[in-house]
Every structure is written in C-alpha cells, then in structure tokens.
Scaffold this active site. Structure first.
Site, PDB file in Angstrom:
ATOM      1  N   LYS A 102      -2.688   5.644  -4.055  1.00 56.28           N
ATOM      2  CA  LYS A 102      -3.739   6.746  -4.039  1.00 56.28           C
ATOM      3  C   LYS A 102      -3.911   8.287  -4.731  1.00 56.28           C
ATOM      4  O   LYS A 102      -2.689   8.558  -5.239  1.00 56.28           O
ATOM      5  CB  LYS A 102      -4.157   7.497  -2.599  1.00 56.28           C
ATOM      6  CG  LYS A 102      -4.024   5.954  -1.664  1.00 56.28           C
ATOM      7  CD  LYS A 102      -4.181   6.217  -0.125  1.00 56.28           C
ATOM      8  CE  LYS A 102      -3.952   4.775   0.558  1.00 56.28           C
ATOM      9  NZ  LYS A 102      -2.129   4.864   0.741  1.00 56.28           N
ATOM     10  N   ASP A 124       0.760  -1.278  -0.227  1.00 53.22           N
ATOM     11  CA  ASP A 124       0.212  -0.295  -0.172  1.00 53.22           C
ATOM     12  C   ASP A 124       0.951   1.043   0.241  1.00 53.22           C
ATOM     13  O   ASP A 124       1.695   1.392   1.295  1.00 53.22           O
ATOM     14  CB  ASP A 124      -0.964   0.347   1.424  1.00 53.22           C
ATOM     15  CG  ASP A 124      -1.936   0.956   1.687  1.00 53.22           C
ATOM     16  OD1 ASP A 124      -2.540   0.780   0.645  1.00 53.22           O
ATOM     17  OD2 ASP A 124      -1.066   1.910   2.013  1.00 53.22           O
ATOM     18  N   HIS A 158      -7.763   9.375  -1.263  1.00 57.88           N
ATOM     19  CA  HIS A 158      -6.933   9.377  -0.353  1.00 57.88           C
ATOM     20  C   HIS A 158      -7.985  10.364   0.568  1.00 57.88           C
ATOM     21  O   HIS A 158      -7.709   9.961   2.012  1.00 57.88           O
ATOM     22  CB  HIS A 158      -5.656   9.975  -0.386  1.00 57.88           C
ATOM     23  CG  HIS A 158      -4.816  10.034   0.714  1.00 57.88           C
ATOM     24  ND1 HIS A 158      -3.074  10.250   0.193  1.00 57.88           N
ATOM     25  CD2 HIS A 158      -4.629   9.796   1.689  1.00 57.88           C
ATOM     26  CE1 HIS A 158      -2.558   9.200   1.335  1.00 57.88           C
ATOM     27  NE2 HIS A 158      -3.611   9.309   2.178  1.00 57.88           N
ATOM     28  N   TYR A 208       2.265  10.518  -0.394  1.00 53.28           N
ATOM     29  CA  TYR A 208       3.712   9.513   0.943  1.00 53.28           C
ATOM     30  C   TYR A 208       5.091   9.202  -0.027  1.00 53.28           C
ATOM     31  O   TYR A 208       6.256   9.304   0.603  1.00 53.28           O
ATOM     32  CB  TYR A 208       3.460   7.964   0.591  1.00 53.28           C
ATOM     33  CG  TYR A 208       2.540   7.335   1.764  1.00 53.28           C
ATOM     34  CD1 TYR A 208       1.591   8.199   2.456  1.00 53.28           C
ATOM     35  CD2 TYR A 208       2.569   5.803   1.668  1.00 53.28           C
ATOM     36  CE1 TYR A 208       0.255   7.561   2.471  1.00 53.28           C
ATOM     37  CE2 TYR A 208       0.745   5.762   2.068  1.00 53.28           C
ATOM     38  CZ  TYR A 208       0.090   6.297   2.510  1.00 53.28           C
ATOM     39  OH  TYR A 208      -1.033   5.527   2.812  1.00 53.28           O
TER      40      TYR A 208
END
Ligand code: A2P
Length: 286
Positions: free
Chosen positions: A81, A51, A114, A56
């Site tokens: 996401k 994931d 997200h 990120y």
C-alpha cells in the site's frame, strides 16, 4: 457465488484477476525476525495471499520470507500500500518502486492507496487524489501492479476518485468485523463491483471475550477466531487475519469444515460496537 472449500479458493476481481479468499495480515507485525517467521509460517500453513504496506515497516522481512519460502511467484498474491506521505503523481510511482525493492519483487498483485485523505492534503484532496490515481492507473497498465485499489475509503472519497478515474478500484480494504460491518461502505463497494477486504477481521483481538461468540464457537466445536473468520467469508468479505504465532496462523486456516447457520450469522451481524468502530478517515491526525 464463490466456493468456500479451501484457503486457495478465489474471488474474481473486477478486472478478472483471481484473489485467494483469505489473506495473511501483517499490520502490527514488527519488522525483522517476527515478520520473517510469521510470513514463513503462513506460507507453510498454505496461505498464498500476503498483505503488507509501506507503513507497516516490514516489507523487507516479508519479502525475505517470500523469497526463502520456495513458493513460486505465480502461486502467490502479494498486496502492498501507498503511504500518506507519497500521494501525488511522481511520488506514487517512486513509492511503488521502493516497495518492490524492499519486497524483492518485480510486481505486486495489488497496490492500494492506504488512506483516502491524509491530514497534510486535506486542502487539496480532490487534485491529489486524481493525480495519485492517475499514477496508480499507469502502474497498473505497466503491470507492476496487477490490480489497483484503495483502503479506508468512505463513499464520499470514492465519489471523488471516480470523478476522474478510468479504472474502477478492484478492492476497498476496510476495518470490517462483527463490531463494525461498515454497511454503507460495503453497499457502495458492492454497487461498484469493488471487493470488500476485511482488515482487523478479529477486531484486532478484541472480540475473543464476547460471551455470545464463545457460545456459538462451542456449538460448532471451533474457536472464536474460526467462527468470526467464517462469518466474514459467508458475508462475501475477504478476511486478512494477523498473527505472529504459528499455531494460531494455522488455526485461522481451518475454516472449511463447518458452516454457520443463518440464525448464527444474524446474531453475529447484530454485534455492532462490541469491540470498537472504524476510524473516520477525515478525523485522524496523520
Ligand atoms: P498474535 O499476533 O499475538 O497471535 P486482527 O487480525 O483482527 O488484527 O487480530 C489480530 C489479533 O488477534 C492479534 O492480537 C493476534 O495475536 C490475535 N489472534 C490472531 N489469531 C488468533 C487466534 N486464532 N486465537 C487467538 N488470538 C488470535
């Protein structure tokens, strides 16, 4: 009822797609060598579900580790996401292309919105949500995303999305651990056939000092992390534990040689607030 016998057992999503019951989390894992090494360690330890997210900032390294691992694409389940700046019809489509390029993949197994209600779109939330989801549905139809879903959505956000949706989200990924079971969101997800994925399943590391958890862990001869991940699975959630240490990455896979009793499940269910609560998505400033 899903079997809980090994890391690669699967839940069935509402579109029939199979998803491995534990995923490897990469939130707060820095891009570069750390992300590369930890994803490679996870794949070596047997995780087949990774994931990540555009936000990120580590899709490049995650993708490189996937590619270097030698694991066949069809044996992997990869989620990324859509970040807040990319809501809207055109931007959503472009954002997935960018993520795919960074990941070095032709498709993702799951693409999630997200965040439901980014600060910059609060005046135009309903229209932008409809536009974004329409693009997600088209990405799904084109098979660039094999399933689509959301993250951090509360029932009121899902109500808005479902007003115009043709495809019901397959997943809602939320902050979900003994400190915040998000009862209302989980009940809504269940009622709509949406799988509840658990990010921060270990309370971002804040649950390790809790004495009752230590006592339960000692009883089963397991670690607190293992007990809490097992608790997540026994609740029907899909935990996404994050670690950058190979020994912990491996430890977090050893969840299938014990079962928590109903009494211990109840004790852990009752730990509300011990390690923080989920953010209210409408109150954050991003
Ligand atoms: P690290 O990445 O340094 O190993 P969550 O998954 O809830 O976000 O929690 C992640 C946090 O918990 C990270 O700080 C991670 O540290 C730590 N962690 C993950 N697995 C374990 C484990 N088995 N034992 C101790 N700490 C762990």
């Amino acid at each position: 009822m899903t079997e809980l016998t090994k890391l690669t057992d699967t839940y069935s999503l509402n579109n029939g797609t199979k998803i491995p019951i534990v995923g490897f989390g990469t939130w707060q894992t820095p891009d570069g060598q750390v992300a590369y090494d930890s994803v490679l360690a996870a794949l070596k330890a047997g995780y087949r579900h990774i994931d990540t997210a555009a936000a990120y900032g580590n899709e490049d390294s995650v993708g490189k580790a996937i590619s270097d691992s030698g694991v066949a694409r069809e044996d992997l389940f990869v989620t990324t996401k859509l970040w807040n700046a990319d809501h809207g019809y055109e931007a959503t489509k472009a954002a997935l292309e960018t993520s795919l390029q960074k990941l070095g993949l032709d498709y993702v197994d799951l693409y999630l919105i997200h965040w439901p209600n980014p600060a910059a779109m609060r005046d135009n939330f309903e229209q932008l949500t409809a536009d974004t989801w329409k693009a997600m549905e088209e990405l799904y139809a084109s098979r660039k995303a094999r399933a689509i879903g959301v993250s951090n959505f509360r029932p009121k956000h899902l109500d808005v999305l479902l007003k115009t949706a043709k495809v019901v989200p397959a997943v809602n990924q939320i902050f979900l651990n003994p400190s915040d079971m998000e009862d209302e969101v989980v009940a809504y997800n269940e009622a709509h056939g949406i799988l509840s994925e658990a990010y921060s399943p270990l309370g971002t590391g804040k649950i390790f000092g809790i004495p009752e958890l230590k006592t339960i862990a000692a009883k089963y001869n397991k670690s607190v992390a293992q007990v809490v991940l097992r608790w997540s699975l026994q609740n029907g959630f899909l935990p996404l534990p994050k670690s950058v240490h190979a020994d912990r990455i491996e430890q977090n896979t050893e969840l299938f040689d014990f079962e928590l009793s109903a009494a211990d499940m109840e004790t852990i269910d009752g730990m509300h607030g011990v390690a923080g609560l989920a953010n209210d998505p409408d109150q954050v400033n991003f």
